[in-house]
Design a protein around this motif. Structure first.
Motif, PDB file in Angstrom:
ATOM      1  N   SER A 129       0.810  -1.220   0.000  1.00 27.54           N
ATOM      2  CA  SER A 129       0.000   0.000   0.000  1.00 27.54           C
ATOM      3  C   SER A 129       0.843   1.270   0.000  1.00 27.54           C
ATOM      4  N   ASP A 130       1.987   1.268   0.646  1.00 26.06           N
ATOM      5  CA  ASP A 130       2.847   2.449   0.682  1.00 26.06           C
ATOM      6  C   ASP A 130       4.253   2.047   0.221  1.00 26.06           C
ATOM      7  N   PRO A 131       4.423   1.873  -1.113  1.00 24.38           N
ATOM      8  CA  PRO A 131       5.707   1.367  -1.606  1.00 24.38           C
ATOM      9  C   PRO A 131       6.814   2.401  -1.474  1.00 24.38           C
ATOM     10  N   PRO A 132       8.043   1.936  -1.284  1.00 21.97           N
ATOM     11  CA  PRO A 132       9.175   2.870  -1.282  1.00 21.97           C
ATOM     12  C   PRO A 132       9.376   3.468  -2.677  1.00 21.97           C
ATOM     13  N   SER A 133      10.087   4.570  -2.727  1.00 22.04           N
ATOM     14  CA  SER A 133      10.236   5.298  -3.991  1.00 22.04           C
ATOM     15  C   SER A 133      10.934   4.460  -5.068  1.00 22.04           C
ATOM     16  N   PHE A 134      11.897   3.621  -4.703  1.00 20.61           N
ATOM     17  CA  PHE A 134      12.571   2.809  -5.709  1.00 20.61           C
ATOM     18  C   PHE A 134      11.606   1.821  -6.351  1.00 20.61           C
ATOM     19  N   LEU A 135      10.653   1.318  -5.581  1.00 17.24           N
ATOM     20  CA  LEU A 135       9.675   0.379  -6.128  1.00 17.24           C
ATOM     21  C   LEU A 135       8.710   1.101  -7.071  1.00 17.24           C
ATOM     22  N   MET A 136       8.318   2.304  -6.698  1.00 20.81           N
ATOM     23  CA  MET A 136       7.453   3.093  -7.581  1.00 20.81           C
ATOM     24  C   MET A 136       8.182   3.441  -8.881  1.00 20.81           C
ATOM     25  N   ALA A 137       9.463   3.765  -8.793  1.00 27.05           N
ATOM     26  CA  ALA A 137      10.244   4.079  -9.992  1.00 27.05           C
ATOM     27  C   ALA A 137      10.393   2.844 -10.875  1.00 27.05           C
ATOM     28  N   THR A 138      10.620   1.687 -10.258  1.00 28.99           N
ATOM     29  CA  THR A 138      10.726   0.444 -11.020  1.00 28.99           C
ATOM     30  C   THR A 138       9.426   0.172 -11.758  1.00 28.99           C
ATOM     31  N   ARG A 139       8.317   0.313 -11.059  1.00 32.21           N
ATOM     32  CA  ARG A 139       7.004   0.111 -11.692  1.00 32.21           C
ATOM     33  C   ARG A 139       6.829   1.048 -12.876  1.00 32.21           C
ATOM     34  N   ALA A 140       7.085   2.330 -12.643  1.00 37.22           N
ATOM     35  CA  ALA A 140       6.850   3.345 -13.676  1.00 37.22           C
ATOM     36  C   ALA A 140       7.703   3.104 -14.918  1.00 37.22           C
ATOM     37  N   PHE A 141       8.989   2.872 -14.728  1.00 37.76           N
ATOM     38  CA  PHE A 141       9.871   2.666 -15.881  1.00 37.76           C
ATOM     39  C   PHE A 141       9.523   1.391 -16.632  1.00 37.76           C
ATOM     40  N   ILE A 146      16.482   0.486 -17.244  1.00 33.81           N
ATOM     41  CA  ILE A 146      16.489   1.436 -16.127  1.00 33.81           C
ATOM     42  C   ILE A 146      15.675   0.881 -14.962  1.00 33.81           C
ATOM     43  N   ALA A 147      14.501   0.327 -15.267  1.00 35.52           N
ATOM     44  CA  ALA A 147      13.637  -0.224 -14.211  1.00 35.52           C
ATOM     45  C   ALA A 147      14.328  -1.349 -13.456  1.00 35.52           C
ATOM     46  N   THR A 148      14.880  -2.292 -14.179  1.00 38.84           N
ATOM     47  CA  THR A 148      15.505  -3.438 -13.518  1.00 38.84           C
ATOM     48  C   THR A 148      16.805  -3.036 -12.825  1.00 38.84           C
ATOM     49  N   ALA A 149      17.500  -2.057 -13.360  1.00 36.51           N
ATOM     50  CA  ALA A 149      18.725  -1.580 -12.709  1.00 36.51           C
ATOM     51  C   ALA A 149      18.404  -0.877 -11.389  1.00 36.51           C
ATOM     52  N   ILE A 150      17.336  -0.097 -11.366  1.00 35.47           N
ATOM     53  CA  ILE A 150      16.919   0.548 -10.116  1.00 35.47           C
ATOM     54  C   ILE A 150      16.618  -0.518  -9.067  1.00 35.47           C
ATOM     55  N   TYR A 151      15.853  -1.514  -9.460  1.00 33.97           N
ATOM     56  CA  TYR A 151      15.482  -2.581  -8.528  1.00 33.97           C
ATOM     57  C   TYR A 151      16.719  -3.345  -8.058  1.00 33.97           C
ATOM     58  N   THR A 152      17.603  -3.677  -8.986  1.00 37.05           N
ATOM     59  CA  THR A 152      18.815  -4.416  -8.646  1.00 37.05           C
ATOM     60  C   THR A 152      19.694  -3.612  -7.691  1.00 37.05           C
ATOM     61  N   GLY A 153      19.773  -2.309  -7.913  1.00 41.73           N
ATOM     62  CA  GLY A 153      20.602  -1.455  -7.068  1.00 41.73           C
ATOM     63  C   GLY A 153      20.079  -1.300  -5.657  1.00 41.73           C
ATOM     64  N   LYS A 154      18.786  -1.376  -5.484  1.00 44.38           N
ATOM     65  CA  LYS A 154      18.190  -1.153  -4.168  1.00 44.38           C
ATOM     66  C   LYS A 154      17.924  -2.432  -3.383  1.00 44.38           C
ATOM     67  N   VAL A 155      17.679  -3.528  -4.056  1.00 36.56           N
ATOM     68  CA  VAL A 155      17.394  -4.787  -3.373  1.00 36.56           C
ATOM     69  C   VAL A 155      18.689  -5.600  -3.369  1.00 36.56           C
TER      70      VAL A 155
END
Length: 154
Positions: free
Chosen positions: A55-67, A110-119
């Motif tokens: 319900s309240d995703p962190p910003s990196f997750l929202m960016a991953t979704r969007a990209f 970009i989306a997968t790189a954001i996710y990879t960098g944060k998780v």
């Protein structure tokens, strides 16, 4: 069959598969799979007995979704443009198709790189959704390369 036709059809196949895998990676909730401890995707997290939406995703997750969503939309537009190029055989439409496929691949990267960098997890915790997203990147870029190559031989 002429080389240009083979390249165009190959580009379309790669593009449609890339789009399908991109949609699948958005839909599954196994970007992270920790076995008995649960699994998590872009929109949903599951414990062994219950699943719930984030319900309240962190910003990196929202960016991953969007990209990734923008990437899938761009790949879809590139696929439609590639069909139009096959029907009309206008070089400009083929260029637009290849650029849209390239853009879709770049957005997915970009989306997968954001996710990879944060998780930051061990490699064996990444699940099928994560893998599908990376395959989407590669296939979209391959579709773009094939699209550009078909323009040289058209």
């Amino acid at each position: 069959m002429a080389l240009a036709t083979t390249l165009q059809i190959s580009s379309m196949v790669c593009g449609w598969v890339a789009m399908s895998l991109g949609i699948a990676s958005l839909a599954v909730h196994t970007w992270v799979d920790q076995g008995l401890f649960g699994r998590s995707g872009l929109f949903k997290t599951c414990l062994p007995t219950v699943c719930f939406y984030i319900s309240d995703p962190p910003s990196f997750l929202m960016a991953t979704r969007a990209f990734l969503i923008m990437g899938v939309i761009s790949i879809f537009a590139g696929n439609i443009a590639m069909i139009a190029f096959r029907v009309k055989c206008q070089k400009r439409v083929g260029q637009i198709a290849a650029v849209l496929l390239l853009l879709g691949g770049a957005l997915a990267i970009i989306a997968t790189a954001i996710y990879t960098g944060k998780v930051d997890l061990p490699a064996d915790y990444y699940g099928s959704g994560f893998i599908l997203a990376w395959v989407t990147c590669g296939l979209a870029l391959l579709a773009s390369i094939l699209g550009f190559a078909s323009l040289k031989h058209a």
